[in-house]
Write a protein that holds these residues in place. Structure first.
Motif, PDB file in Angstrom:
ATOM      1  N   GLY A   1      41.097  53.729  82.125  1.00 31.43           N
ATOM      2  CA  GLY A   1      41.264  52.287  82.208  1.00 31.43           C
ATOM      3  C   GLY A   1      40.803  51.627  83.488  1.00 31.43           C
ATOM      4  N   ARG A   2      41.140  52.168  84.649  1.00 33.11           N
ATOM      5  CA  ARG A   2      40.845  51.500  85.900  1.00 33.11           C
ATOM      6  C   ARG A   2      39.340  51.441  86.124  1.00 33.11           C
ATOM      7  NH1 ARG A   2      45.210  50.914  89.542  1.00 33.11           N
ATOM      8  NH2 ARG A   2      43.707  49.641  90.688  1.00 33.11           N
ATOM      9  N   THR A   3      38.811  50.224  86.220  1.00 30.32           N
ATOM     10  CA  THR A   3      37.369  50.027  86.307  1.00 30.32           C
ATOM     11  C   THR A   3      36.865  50.201  87.735  1.00 30.32           C
ATOM     12  OG1 THR A   3      37.586  47.647  86.712  1.00 30.32           O
ATOM     13  CG2 THR A   3      37.471  48.376  84.397  1.00 30.32           C
ATOM     14  N   VAL A   4      35.557  50.369  87.849  1.00 24.67           N
ATOM     15  CA  VAL A   4      34.919  50.442  89.162  1.00 24.67           C
ATOM     16  C   VAL A   4      35.233  49.184  89.960  1.00 24.67           C
ATOM     17  CG1 VAL A   4      32.693  50.389  90.358  1.00 24.67           C
ATOM     18  CG2 VAL A   4      33.080  52.012  88.483  1.00 24.67           C
ATOM     19  N   GLU A   5      35.143  48.032  89.298  1.00 28.79           N
ATOM     20  CA  GLU A   5      35.374  46.772  89.995  1.00 28.79           C
ATOM     21  C   GLU A   5      36.807  46.655  90.494  1.00 28.79           C
ATOM     22  OE1 GLU A   5      36.623  42.808  90.795  1.00 28.79           O
ATOM     23  OE2 GLU A   5      37.279  43.921  89.003  1.00 28.79           O
TER      24      GLU A   5
ATOM     25  N   ILE B   1      32.714  56.329  91.315  1.00 38.43           N
ATOM     26  CA  ILE B   1      32.139  56.913  90.115  1.00 38.43           C
ATOM     27  C   ILE B   1      33.295  57.262  89.193  1.00 38.43           C
ATOM     28  CG2 ILE B   1      30.906  58.937  89.194  1.00 38.43           C
ATOM     29  CD1 ILE B   1      29.202  58.884  91.732  1.00 38.43           C
ATOM     30  N   ARG B   2      33.146  56.935  87.913  1.00 41.65           N
ATOM     31  CA  ARG B   2      34.221  57.192  86.964  1.00 41.65           C
ATOM     32  C   ARG B   2      33.884  58.374  86.070  1.00 41.65           C
ATOM     33  NH1 ARG B   2      36.138  52.321  83.474  1.00 41.65           N
ATOM     34  NH2 ARG B   2      37.681  53.912  82.890  1.00 41.65           N
ATOM     35  N   ALA B   3      34.909  59.105  85.690  1.00 42.57           N
ATOM     36  CA  ALA B   3      34.737  60.223  84.759  1.00 42.57           C
ATOM     37  C   ALA B   3      35.959  60.320  83.872  1.00 42.57           C
ATOM     38  CB  ALA B   3      34.526  61.535  85.502  1.00 42.57           C
ATOM     39  N   MET B   4      35.761  60.840  82.678  1.00 42.77           N
ATOM     40  CA  MET B   4      36.870  61.142  81.789  1.00 42.77           C
ATOM     41  C   MET B   4      36.728  62.580  81.313  1.00 42.77           C
ATOM     42  SD  MET B   4      39.673  60.628  80.355  1.00 42.77           S
ATOM     43  CE  MET B   4      39.858  59.032  81.177  1.00 42.77           C
TER      44      MET B   4
ATOM     45  N   GLY C   1      33.303  72.721  82.710  1.00 46.10           N
ATOM     46  CA  GLY C   1      32.867  72.463  81.347  1.00 46.10           C
ATOM     47  C   GLY C   1      31.520  71.784  81.290  1.00 46.10           C
ATOM     48  N   GLU C   2      31.321  70.990  80.249  1.00 47.79           N
ATOM     49  CA  GLU C   2      30.070  70.273  80.027  1.00 47.79           C
ATOM     50  C   GLU C   2      30.229  68.815  80.457  1.00 47.79           C
ATOM     51  OE1 GLU C   2      27.311  71.773  78.945  1.00 47.79           O
ATOM     52  OE2 GLU C   2      28.345  73.686  78.722  1.00 47.79           O
ATOM     53  N   THR C   3      29.086  68.164  80.718  1.00 49.59           N
ATOM     54  CA  THR C   3      29.114  66.771  81.150  1.00 49.59           C
ATOM     55  C   THR C   3      28.045  65.959  80.429  1.00 49.59           C
ATOM     56  OG1 THR C   3      27.566  67.151  82.983  1.00 49.59           O
ATOM     57  CG2 THR C   3      29.913  67.400  83.472  1.00 49.59           C
ATOM     58  N   VAL C   4      28.328  64.677  80.259  1.00 47.63           N
ATOM     59  CA  VAL C   4      27.333  63.712  79.806  1.00 47.63           C
ATOM     60  C   VAL C   4      27.497  62.447  80.650  1.00 47.63           C
ATOM     61  CG1 VAL C   4      27.227  64.564  77.426  1.00 47.63           C
ATOM     62  CG2 VAL C   4      28.831  62.740  78.010  1.00 47.63           C
ATOM     63  N   TRP C   5      26.382  61.791  80.941  1.00 51.23           N
ATOM     64  CA  TRP C   5      26.411  60.515  81.654  1.00 51.23           C
ATOM     65  C   TRP C   5      26.247  59.383  80.651  1.00 51.23           C
ATOM     66  CZ3 TRP C   5      27.365  59.731  86.787  1.00 51.23           C
ATOM     67  CH2 TRP C   5      27.315  60.845  87.632  1.00 51.23           C
ATOM     68  N   VAL C   6      26.977  58.294  80.855  1.00 45.57           N
ATOM     69  CA  VAL C   6      26.794  57.090  80.051  1.00 45.57           C
ATOM     70  C   VAL C   6      26.231  55.990  80.947  1.00 45.57           C
ATOM     71  CG1 VAL C   6      28.581  57.680  78.401  1.00 45.57           C
ATOM     72  CG2 VAL C   6      29.188  56.341  80.425  1.00 45.57           C
ATOM     73  N   GLU C   7      25.445  55.103  80.354  1.00 42.15           N
ATOM     74  CA  GLU C   7      24.726  54.097  81.131  1.00 42.15           C
ATOM     75  C   GLU C   7      25.545  52.851  81.392  1.00 42.15           C
ATOM     76  OE1 GLU C   7      20.997  53.262  79.321  1.00 42.15           O
ATOM     77  OE2 GLU C   7      20.199  55.292  79.631  1.00 42.15           O
ATOM     78  N   ARG C   8      26.558  52.596  80.556  1.00 47.22           N
ATOM     79  CA  ARG C   8      27.388  51.408  80.724  1.00 47.22           C
ATOM     80  C   ARG C   8      28.837  51.818  80.902  1.00 47.22           C
ATOM     81  NH1 ARG C   8      25.263  50.289  75.857  1.00 47.22           N
ATOM     82  NH2 ARG C   8      27.284  49.688  74.991  1.00 47.22           N
ATOM     83  N   GLU C   9      29.529  51.162  81.826  1.00 47.01           N
ATOM     84  CA  GLU C   9      30.887  51.572  82.150  1.00 47.01           C
ATOM     85  C   GLU C   9      31.830  51.453  80.972  1.00 47.01           C
ATOM     86  OE1 GLU C   9      34.392  50.842  85.483  1.00 47.01           O
ATOM     87  OE2 GLU C   9      32.648  49.517  85.447  1.00 47.01           O
ATOM     88  N   GLU C  10      31.635  50.439  80.134  1.00 48.34           N
ATOM     89  CA  GLU C  10      32.567  50.261  79.025  1.00 48.34           C
ATOM     90  C   GLU C  10      32.530  51.445  78.056  1.00 48.34           C
ATOM     91  OE1 GLU C  10      28.931  47.572  78.019  1.00 48.34           O
ATOM     92  OE2 GLU C  10      30.060  48.211  79.794  1.00 48.34           O
ATOM     93  N   LEU C  11      31.460  52.223  78.080  1.00 50.03           N
ATOM     94  CA  LEU C  11      31.385  53.390  77.207  1.00 50.03           C
ATOM     95  C   LEU C  11      32.336  54.502  77.633  1.00 50.03           C
ATOM     96  CD1 LEU C  11      27.540  53.590  76.529  1.00 50.03           C
ATOM     97  CD2 LEU C  11      29.338  52.742  75.005  1.00 50.03           C
ATOM     98  N   ILE C  12      32.853  54.430  78.859  1.00 50.19           N
ATOM     99  CA  ILE C  12      33.877  55.398  79.271  1.00 50.19           C
ATOM    100  C   ILE C  12      35.115  55.268  78.388  1.00 50.19           C
ATOM    101  CG2 ILE C  12      35.531  55.949  81.113  1.00 50.19           C
ATOM    102  CD1 ILE C  12      32.917  57.242  81.628  1.00 50.19           C
ATOM    103  N   ASP C  13      35.400  54.063  77.911  1.00 50.00           N
ATOM    104  CA  ASP C  13      36.527  53.893  76.989  1.00 50.00           C
ATOM    105  C   ASP C  13      36.279  54.648  75.684  1.00 50.00           C
ATOM    106  OD1 ASP C  13      37.788  52.247  78.821  1.00 50.00           O
ATOM    107  OD2 ASP C  13      36.955  50.413  77.963  1.00 50.00           O
ATOM    108  N   SER C  14      35.020  54.662  75.237  1.00 51.87           N
ATOM    109  CA  SER C  14      34.678  55.417  74.029  1.00 51.87           C
ATOM    110  C   SER C  14      34.768  56.909  74.281  1.00 51.87           C
ATOM    111  CB  SER C  14      33.262  55.047  73.567  1.00 51.87           C
ATOM    112  OG  SER C  14      33.157  53.667  73.296  1.00 51.87           O
ATOM    113  N   VAL C  15      34.327  57.346  75.465  1.00 51.39           N
ATOM    114  CA  VAL C  15      34.466  58.753  75.840  1.00 51.39           C
ATOM    115  C   VAL C  15      35.939  59.146  75.831  1.00 51.39           C
ATOM    116  CG1 VAL C  15      34.171  60.421  77.715  1.00 51.39           C
ATOM    117  CG2 VAL C  15      32.334  58.809  77.186  1.00 51.39           C
TER     118      VAL C  15
END
Length: 274
Positions: free
Chosen positions: A98-102, A120-123, A159-173
């Motif tokens: 939940g906690r955003t970069v901003e 940098i955010r990660a889930m 483990g494994e990692t993937v990068w997402v291009e938009r921050e809001e996609l971290i919620d989907s992750v």
């Protein structure tokens, strides 16, 4: 497991609960530059690493390559306030939902107007504890290649990692892989109970449910075929699997429930950022 750079970057791990502890175990196994763990339970770590119960106890010369924020989101602000004074130019890797970069950056700079952090955010998820984690990462444009590489290395060690291009996609992750292990555990729980209802001894039902999910997951991970094709290979027309799938795939069953459940998790992740 793929090879990882050794040693990993030095870390200040702020929060050593279930997720923080799982990541720490993986980092220690792969080699970690001298690091500090903030843990109010005062767990032990091998030398040359250090455990502190408060941020005030961090050795003065220590300068981490990455500060990993693994505290509960609602308890993060006091930690951020102190870190902003101690490490104004820090690279921070947040694994908080939940906690955003901003919002994190704003809190950091409110505590220290001279601070210039990079967030940098990660889930990640709990299979990190056995080196089988799945983590999604997002880096803002100002993050350098070195900062991103440090954060990616830490999560690749568990483990494994993937990068997402938009921050809001971290919620989907979060909704898919962050919360996903609980969905699988629920299926195991329900299969076990159903096995008992069908007359199996509880121990047998438990073994059958767990090992079936384990084997199916391993096959899915290793096979070039997609999940739909693998499902078709198990399903003989008119057979037992087809009969069960009629129930699972009824319009008001899994095809409706799974998207709703994932959407609910993603919605809650967004709510936590507000």
């Amino acid at each position: 497991m793929p090879a990882h750079p050794s040693p990993l970057p030095s870390v200040l791990l702020a929060g050593c609960g279930q997720m923080g502890g799982a990541m720490l175990e993986g980092w220690l196994a792969h080699g970690l530059k001298p690091s500090v763990v903030l843990d109010r339970h005062s767990r032990t770590v091998p030398a040359p690493h250090t455990v502190v119960s408060t941020l005030d106890e961090i050795p003065a010369p220590f300068q981490p390559d990455v500060i990993v924020l693994a505290v509960k989101p609602q308890k993060a602000d006091p930690v951020l306030d102190t870190l902003a004074v101690l490490y104004p130019q820090a690279t921070l890797l947040s694994v908080m939902a939940g906690r955003t970069v901003e919002s994190l950056t704003r809190r950091y700079t409110q505590a220290n107007p001279k601070a210039n952090p990079v967030l940098i955010r990660a889930m990640p998820n709990t299979p990190c504890a056995i080196g089988a984690g799945m983590s999604g990462l997002y880096a803002p444009p100002q993050a350098t290649d070195t900062q991103k590489a440090h954060c990616a290395a830490l999560l690749a060690a568990v483990g494994e990692t993937v990068w997402v291009e938009r921050e809001e996609l971290i919620d989907s992750v979060t909704a898919i892989s962050g919360s996903g292990p609980a969905y699988v555990f629920l299926l195991a729980e329900l299969l076990e109970k159903a096995g008992v209802e069908q007359g199996l001894p509880a121990e047998n039902a438990r073994t059958l449910a767990r090992k079936t999910l384990y084997g199916a997951g391993a096959l899915l991970n290793q096979s070039p075929a997609d999940a739909e094709e693998l499902r078709r290979r198990v399903t003989s027309p008119g057979g037992t699997t087809a009969e069960a799938l009629k129930v699972f795939m009824a319009p008001d069953a899994w095809p409706a429930i799974v998207p709703r459940a994932v959407a609910a998790a993603a919605r809650r992740a967004r709510e936590l950022s507000s």
